[in-house]
Write an enzyme that holds these catalytic residues in place. Structure first.
Site, short mmCIF file in Angstrom:
data_model
loop_
_atom_site.label_atom_id
_atom_site.label_comp_id
_atom_site.label_asym_id
_atom_site.label_seq_id
_atom_site.Cartn_x
_atom_site.Cartn_y
_atom_site.Cartn_z
N GLN A 110 -7.69 -0.26 3.46
CA GLN A 110 -8.65 -0.82 4.47
C GLN A 110 -10.01 -1.35 3.76
O GLN A 110 -10.60 -2.09 4.66
CB GLN A 110 -8.75 0.16 5.74
N GLY A 169 0.80 -1.29 -0.02
CA GLY A 169 -0.05 -0.15 0.10
C GLY A 169 0.90 1.29 -0.16
O GLY A 169 0.78 2.31 -0.60
N THR A 170 1.89 1.44 0.84
CA THR A 170 2.55 2.41 0.78
C THR A 170 3.32 2.85 -0.39
O THR A 170 3.29 4.05 -0.81
CB THR A 170 3.89 2.18 1.87
N ALA A 227 -2.35 -6.85 -0.12
CA ALA A 227 -2.75 -8.12 -0.02
C ALA A 227 -2.74 -8.51 1.38
O ALA A 227 -3.91 -9.15 1.77
CB ALA A 227 -1.91 -9.01 -0.87
N HIS A 228 -1.70 -8.03 2.22
CA HIS A 228 -1.78 -8.72 3.50
C HIS A 228 -3.03 -8.13 4.42
O HIS A 228 -3.14 -8.58 5.56
CB HIS A 228 -0.54 -8.29 4.41
N THR A 279 12.84 -7.10 -10.61
CA THR A 279 11.94 -8.25 -10.88
C THR A 279 10.93 -8.64 -9.93
O THR A 279 10.93 -8.17 -8.82
CB THR A 279 13.01 -9.44 -10.39
N CYS A 301 -2.99 13.01 22.45
CA CYS A 301 -1.51 13.60 23.07
C CYS A 301 -1.63 13.85 24.46
O CYS A 301 -2.71 14.83 24.86
CB CYS A 301 -1.17 14.78 22.23
N ASN A 316 -8.01 3.49 9.04
CA ASN A 316 -7.63 2.43 9.62
C ASN A 316 -7.60 2.47 11.21
O ASN A 316 -7.40 1.43 12.00
CB ASN A 316 -6.00 2.06 9.18
C1 LIG Z 1 -5.09 2.96 5.24
C2 LIG Z 1 -3.64 2.27 5.05
N1 LIG Z 1 -2.64 2.85 4.01
C3 LIG Z 1 -1.57 2.44 3.82
C4 LIG Z 1 -1.12 1.24 4.58
C5 LIG Z 1 0.19 0.84 4.09
O1 LIG Z 1 0.22 -0.45 3.68
P1 LIG Z 1 1.57 -1.57 3.37
O2 LIG Z 1 1.61 -1.82 4.80
O3 LIG Z 1 1.07 -2.45 2.55
O4 LIG Z 1 2.41 -0.52 2.86
C6 LIG Z 1 -1.82 0.77 5.71
C7 LIG Z 1 -1.35 -0.45 6.34
O5 LIG Z 1 -1.31 -0.20 7.39
C8 LIG Z 1 -3.03 1.32 5.69
O6 LIG Z 1 -3.83 0.92 6.87
#
Ligand SMILES: Cc1ncc(COP(=O)(O)O)c(C=O)c1O
Length: 382
Positions: free
Chosen positions: A178, A70-71, A199-200, A236, A328, A150
């Site tokens: 999410q 995702g990142t 995928a995870h 790759t 906080c 999330n």
């Molecule tokens: C909303 C959201 N965006 C992005 C990510 C990042 O995904 P990844 O861990 O596959 O890089 C997450 C994972 O925690 C997430 O919850």
């Protein structure tokens, strides 16, 4: 007893997914860029995976680009669109995932864009009128707003925001990490220019995801190198990851209704039991609003207590895996950037329970009873 209730962090691999991945770790070991039979066999597995994902999302295979998760998909969409489309303004919210926030903040600090934050109400909902004002008073913008939060489970109405973005000719990226695999996405109906998946988060492998790019948009690659992913991402391919990703998404869509019913049942059981067993419990954002939140996430806010600091530790000792997050409370404790935005009482403890298809009612009851016991003990000792 143990209870894994941290499925928004990651999920357990589905054995059906592992089964399709194994041959790519053993006999099908060719490099998909090689033109000989070993390479061609793996190339066709990758392309079958791409076709399957595209079919599920009602898109074309050429619109799907595999990434490391995702990142990377968020980074590619944001950086690529700003660099290539010459956008000078971006709009986001302060409760996005850091994959989005830190990327945009970096580009803003580097002087590449002006960054605006859309207003949120006390529940963390996006103020759509303010979004329109920001769009109307700035140059062509990138809008990056997540589909499902999330931490607090809030959902964004992608169709309405897509219409607004279209009205102002904005480029719309939504972090759908999410919701992917948990809610249906039909890319012929949505007006998002970019969506992403990891995928995870839906019982697939870690370290693999994808970016969807709407046709007509050409962006620069994020990872430069070889010609993989049609020159969009050198390196790759993570072949077993890609094949596992496609299988996980197939299963997620095949069983979506049944899983949703099961998980919603667990979530409402937890809400009811927490309300009856812990006085003063409340819920952050929209997470307790069944039908209007991620059914996989429940953000619980617990009354101020001496055990707050040790709560996650105590739950962990009892075999219960959850995520924390505090508002906080001091200069050194920066807490959760999401909960801080909701301006909740920093003395309350917050626990994010997040559910998956393998969770059971017994696990939910165990978690609630453990939490209630911890609070009862504390009340007695006071
Ligand atoms: C909303 C959201 N965006 C992005 C990510 C990042 O995904 P990844 O861990 O596959 O890089 C997450 C994972 O925690 C997430 O919850």
């Amino acid at each position: 007893m143990k209870a894994y209730l941290d499925n928004a962090a990651t999920t357990q691999l589905d054995p059906e997914v592992l089964e399709v991945m194994l041959p790519l770790m053993t006999e099908q070991f060719g490099n998909p860029s090689s033109i000989h039979s070993y390479g061609r066999a793996v190339r066709s597995s990758i392309e079958r995976a791409r076709k399957s994902i595209a079919g599920i999302l009602n898109a074309a295979p050429a619109e799907i680009f595999f990434t490391s998760g995702g990142t990377e998909a968020d980074n590619t969409a944001i950086r690529g669109s700003i660099e290539t489309l010459g956008l000078k303004h971006a709009i986001t919210s302060r409760i996005e995932h850091h994959a989005v926030l830190h990327t945009l903040e970096h580009l803003s600090k580097a002087g590449m864009i002006k960054l605006s934050y859309v207003n949120l109400n006390e529940k963390g909902e996006v103020d759509l009128e303010h979004l329109e004002t920001l769009l109307a008073t700035n140059s062509r913008s990138l809008v990056s707003l997540m589909h499902g939060n999330n931490e607090i489970g809030n959902l964004l109405d992608l169709e309405t925001v897509g219409d607004i973005c279209e009205k102002y000719n904005a480029v719309f990226h939504s972090d759908t990490v999410q919701t992917m695999g948990h809610f249906p996405h039909d890319l012929q109906k949505l007006k998002t220019n970019f969506i992403v998946g990891a995928a995870h988060k839906f019982n697939g492998p870690k370290g693999v995801g994808f970016l969807y790019v709407r046709p007509g948009i050409k962006i620069a690659p994020f990872v430069h190198g070889g010609a993989q992913e049609r020159n969009m991402r050198g390196g790759t391919e993570n072949i077993y990851g890609i094949v596992g990703l496609a299988k996980a998404l197939e299963i997620a869509y095949r069983d979506m209704d049944a899983h949703r019913r099961h998980i919603e049942g667990l979530k409402s059981r937890m809400i009811e039991n927490l309300r009856s067993k812990i006085e003063g419990v409340s819920f952050n954002g929209n997470s307790a609003d069944l039908g209007n939140s991620l059914y996989t996430v429940l953000s619980v806010s617990l009354p101020p207590s001496d055990i707050s600091d040790m709560l996650l530790f105590n739950l962990d000792i009892a075999g219960i895996a959850v995520s924390g997050g505090s508002a906080c409370s001091s200069g050194t404790d920066i807490g959760s950037h999401v909960l801080n935005e909701l301006q909740i009482d920093p003395d309350r403890a917050n626990v994010r329970f997040s559910f998956g298809k393998y969770n059971t009612e017994a696990e939910i009851d165990y978690a609630v009873n453990t939490l209630a016991d911890l609070y009862k003990k504390e009340a007695v000792s006071l």
